[in-house]
Motif scaffolding. Structure first.
Motif, PDB file in Angstrom:
ATOM      1  N   HIS A   1     -43.999  17.152  89.680  1.00 33.43           N
ATOM      2  CA  HIS A   1     -43.107  17.376  88.307  1.00 33.43           C
ATOM      3  C   HIS A   1     -43.639  18.695  87.684  1.00 33.43           C
ATOM      4  N   TRP A   2     -44.776  19.022  87.758  1.00 32.50           N
ATOM      5  CA  TRP A   2     -45.494  20.109  86.965  1.00 32.50           C
ATOM      6  C   TRP A   2     -44.911  21.380  87.076  1.00 32.50           C
ATOM      7  N   PRO A   3     -45.365  21.843  88.479  1.00 36.42           N
ATOM      8  CA  PRO A   3     -44.969  23.301  88.478  1.00 36.42           C
ATOM      9  C   PRO A   3     -43.414  23.539  88.384  1.00 36.42           C
ATOM     10  N   ILE A   4     -42.646  22.745  88.509  1.00 34.79           N
ATOM     11  CA  ILE A   4     -41.130  22.856  88.306  1.00 34.79           C
ATOM     12  C   ILE A   4     -40.706  22.798  86.885  1.00 34.79           C
ATOM     13  N   ASN A   5     -41.624  22.384  86.036  1.00 38.54           N
ATOM     14  CA  ASN A   5     -41.264  22.182  84.716  1.00 38.54           C
ATOM     15  C   ASN A   5     -40.274  21.058  84.475  1.00 38.54           C
ATOM     16  N   TYR A   6     -40.419  19.808  85.449  1.00 34.62           N
ATOM     17  CA  TYR A   6     -39.339  18.921  85.206  1.00 34.62           C
ATOM     18  C   TYR A   6     -39.391  18.005  84.027  1.00 34.62           C
ATOM     19  N   GLN A   7     -40.308  17.868  83.373  1.00 30.57           N
ATOM     20  CA  GLN A   7     -40.020  16.882  82.293  1.00 30.57           C
ATOM     21  C   GLN A   7     -41.266  17.321  81.052  1.00 30.57           C
TER      22      GLN A   7
END
Length: 707
Positions: free
Chosen positions: A527-533
């Motif tokens: 989730h983190w590198p794509i700024n998912y949540q």
């Protein structure tokens, strides 16, 4: 230095330009971190933990946390110096601070967070010799809403990131003095590297990732020196010893010193007592074991309490309540209980005789078969072939009999760990196991909480798995026997190295035990590198003052794209070099920066990100931010070299102007994205983003963003 002059051009003009740009970066970083620092005036997210721990230091009250103590110590010190008296309770998020001075602790964290952009600027400038690359790296950190949010509250993250970035900056500065080995500046930067490594490790265990980065870089440097035939073996040994001194001995000494201060300051009994051994607790003022006196060795007829050695294992406990129908045998409950209580008391008896009142006394030895009678109910510790309430394949443990009489299933063999047969059982110090004679299972605490019919106390089972583990080990804590002489427990207090070792064992076990609870919001590394949540820091309703931890999406997606672009550019550079394609001096220098400077930052990103895929503990979005700092610096180098390559499509006079225009356009675009998303960090009031009247309407670009 030479790098600054190359980047800025000229001697005097370059130095003046450098200081102007660095000052602008620093002031902009400070202004974004200190803006609206007092808002909201209530506890936000993990301030409830780390603010409370800062209060514990001010009040000298012992507590337990899964992280090393340096970050909390610094927060407590900042609060003390700013006039906070440690009286606020920090009960839960949303609790108003009232008249309590909380801004000093927030300001301390914000000031350290403000250093990240200048550190990134100096690091990238050192690696790339490009002022624009350094400026771009600083800009993406300055204008990132996630970095601002993490820096503005009483948290460990800005302190951890300060030491990580300080270690990286010091490491690259050591390289810049490679032509002046063993000079004063060289020793200074090498020592600062070690100091920052100690700081990173002393805040969180993930500081070990930057230790690994510096270690790999040091091995590479030493390998390069080994290949330099102009250096004598004596000089090589000096290099090795200097790095051992500054990068191993110095950080370890400082790290240990942090714990020495921690144990010295926190000398009063508090909420952390139960996580540690009885011997550890005996050193805390206010604990019932402090300066207590009792018999040293266990004997038949003694009245004792027994404590489990797992983290927060509790005392062996019973009460009049029975297991409900359908839960094993309908006999008296046995549990673990974290608090001192008369129902924790047990009488040690021989297996086949009642204890008599004769004047002689017999000590219990390793291998003896004993019975334990619950003092308040006169029933014996008992097990049988019924399944435990919660843990499958384990046997139920009950209290059975009347007035101390029972049956064969009440007999237990006591074994002392790491002692020879025949050894006595020492109060506090001896680790013992209780093996059930009839079934061969071992008494243990599962760590699970029983339902309300057992008052949610801990489950005790008899485990068929005889492997030594903390949950099946016990020690005698309270001990009374009028026939034995008492000794002061002060003689049993553990030495500093013993409590240092114990504290690390407890922290590691507690970290591995951090599992997500039902319905708890967690995060996954992908989730983190794509700024998912993101993550709610404050408020969830329309009327609340809402702060939402989310990275500036323009910056985060730019970082992610630059990682892919970097890998592609490195492949092109390596192939071009292997094929012997002619390159200008400037192109060769950029290729070197890309592979060496960029490679170091790429390695830092990998080391601070991918290990989380291997962790079994609960993870949150904020765990990615140290890795994000490396990707920001990599973005500065990658974009700079890419734009320079694109500018070569134009004639030389136009190329320089095109490159400068492109860099400033990119920086202004990043600043504009910050203008759009800044309410995430500085607070939102009113309708949420899905409402057309919300100021954030149109900015919820992903359905998973819950602001």
């Amino acid at each position: 230095d030479n790098g600054m002059r190359v980047a800025c051009g000229g001697e005097a003009g370059g130095r003046a330009g450098f200081w102007v740009v660095l000052s602008a970066v620093t002031l902009l970083s400070l202004s974004t971190r200190l803006h609206r620092l007092s808002e909201p005036p209530h506890v936000c997210w993990d301030e409830t933990h780390f603010g409370k721990m800062g209060s514990y230091y001010i009040n000298r009250t012992f507590f337990f946390d899964v992280h090393p103590p340096l970050g909390k110590m610094l927060i407590g010190l900042a609060g003390y110096l700013s006039g906070y008296n440690g009286s606020f309770s920090f009960l839960k998020p949303g609790q108003h601070y009232g008249a309590h001075n909380y801004v000093g602790m927030r300001m301390f964290c914000a000031l350290l967070g403000s250093c990240l952009a200048p550190f990134a600027f100096l690091t990238v400038l050192e690696l790339s010799r490009s002022l624009f690359a350094a400026l771009l790296a600083a800009a993406v950190i300055i204008f990132d809403t996630g970095c601002i949010t993490l820096s503005q509250y009483i948290l460990l993250d800005p302190i951890l990131m300060f030491f990580i970035m300080g270690a990286v900056l010091s490491m690259v500065r050591v390289k810049s003095h490679a032509h002046r080995h063993f000079s004063t500046a060289w020793w200074l930067w090498l020592s600062l590297t070690g100091i920052n490594l100690a700081g990173a490790m002393g805040v969180k265990f993930v500081g070990l990732f930057v230790v690994l980065l510096v270690g790999l870089n040091t091995v590479h440097d030493l390998w390069e020196l080994l290949g330099d035939l102009s250096l004598s073996l004596v000089l090589l040994w000096r290099h090795l010893l200097a790095r051992i001194l500054c990068l191993i001995v110095l950080p370890l000494a400082l790290y240990i010193a942090v714990f020495a201060v921690h144990f010295s300051v926190l000398n009063k009994s508090g909420p952390g007592d139960g996580f540690f051994s009885s011997a550890f607790q005996s050193r805390l003022f206010g604990n019932n074991l402090h300066n207590a006196s009792m018999p040293e060795h266990l004997a038949y007829g003694s009245v004792i309490t027994i404590k489990n050695l797992r983290t927060a294992g509790g005392y062996l406990h019973s009460h009049w309540h029975l297991y409900p129908e359908g839960v094993g045998a309908h006999q008296q409950q046995i549990t673990t209980y974290l608090h001192k209580d008369l129902n924790n008391l047990w009488i040690v008896k021989k297996q086949d005789t009642q204890y008599d009142s004769s004047p002689s006394v017999e000590l219990v030895r390793h291998g003896d078969v004993i019975r334990l009678e619950h003092k308040m109910t006169s029933r014996n510790l008992h097990s049988h072939h019924h399944e435990a309430p919660l843990t499958k394949k384990h046997l139920q443990v009950t209290a059975y009999g009347a007035n101390g009489t029972g049956d064969w299933n009440d007999c237990w063999r006591i074994e002392v760990i790491n002692r020879k047969a025949g050894d006595h059982i020492k109060v506090l110090l001896s680790k013992v196991r209780l093996i059930h004679l009839a079934t061969g299972c071992v008494l243990g605490s599962s760590g699970k909480s029983l339902p309300k019919w057992a008052w949610e106390q801990g489950e005790v089972t008899c485990s068929p798995y005889l492997k030594e583990a903390p949950n099946t080990l016990w020690n005698v804590e309270d001990h009374s026997n009028p026939k034995l002489p008492n000794i002061s427990l002060s003689v049993l207090k553990p030495a500093f190295l013993e409590i240092l070792w114990e504290s690390h064992i407890v922290m590691i076990r507690a970290n591995s035990g951090l599992k997500p609870k039902v319905y708890e919001a967690t995060s996954k590394p992908w989730h983190w590198p794509i700024n998912y949540q993101g993550l709610h820091f404050s408020g969830v309703n329309d009327t609340d003052y809402r702060v939402y931890l989310l990275g500036n999406p323009v910056i985060w997606w730019l970082n992610l794209g630059c990682i892919g672009l970097y890998l592609l550019m490195v492949c092109v550079a390596v192939v071009a070099k292997q094929r012997g394609i002619p390159m200008t001096e400037a192109t060769r220098e950029q290729s070197r920066v890309l592979c060496q400077g960029g490679g170091l930052l790429m390695l830092g990103w990998v080391l601070h990100y991918f290990p989380f895929y291997l962790m079994g503990r609960i993870l949150y979005f904020h765990h990615y931010f140290p890795a994000m700092l490396f990707s920001c610096m990599l973005t500065g180098i990658t974009c700079d070299i890419f734009l320079r390559a694109c500018a070569r499509c134009f004639s030389p006079p136009v190329a320089s102007q095109a490159y400068t225009t492109a860099v400033w356009t990119l920086i202004l675009f990043i600043a504009y994205s910050f203008y759009l998303f800044h309410p995430l960090a500085y607070g939102m009031v009113g309708p949420r983003a899905h409402d057309p009247h919300s100021p954030m309407t149109g900015l919820r670009w992903m359905q998973s963003w819950d602001f």
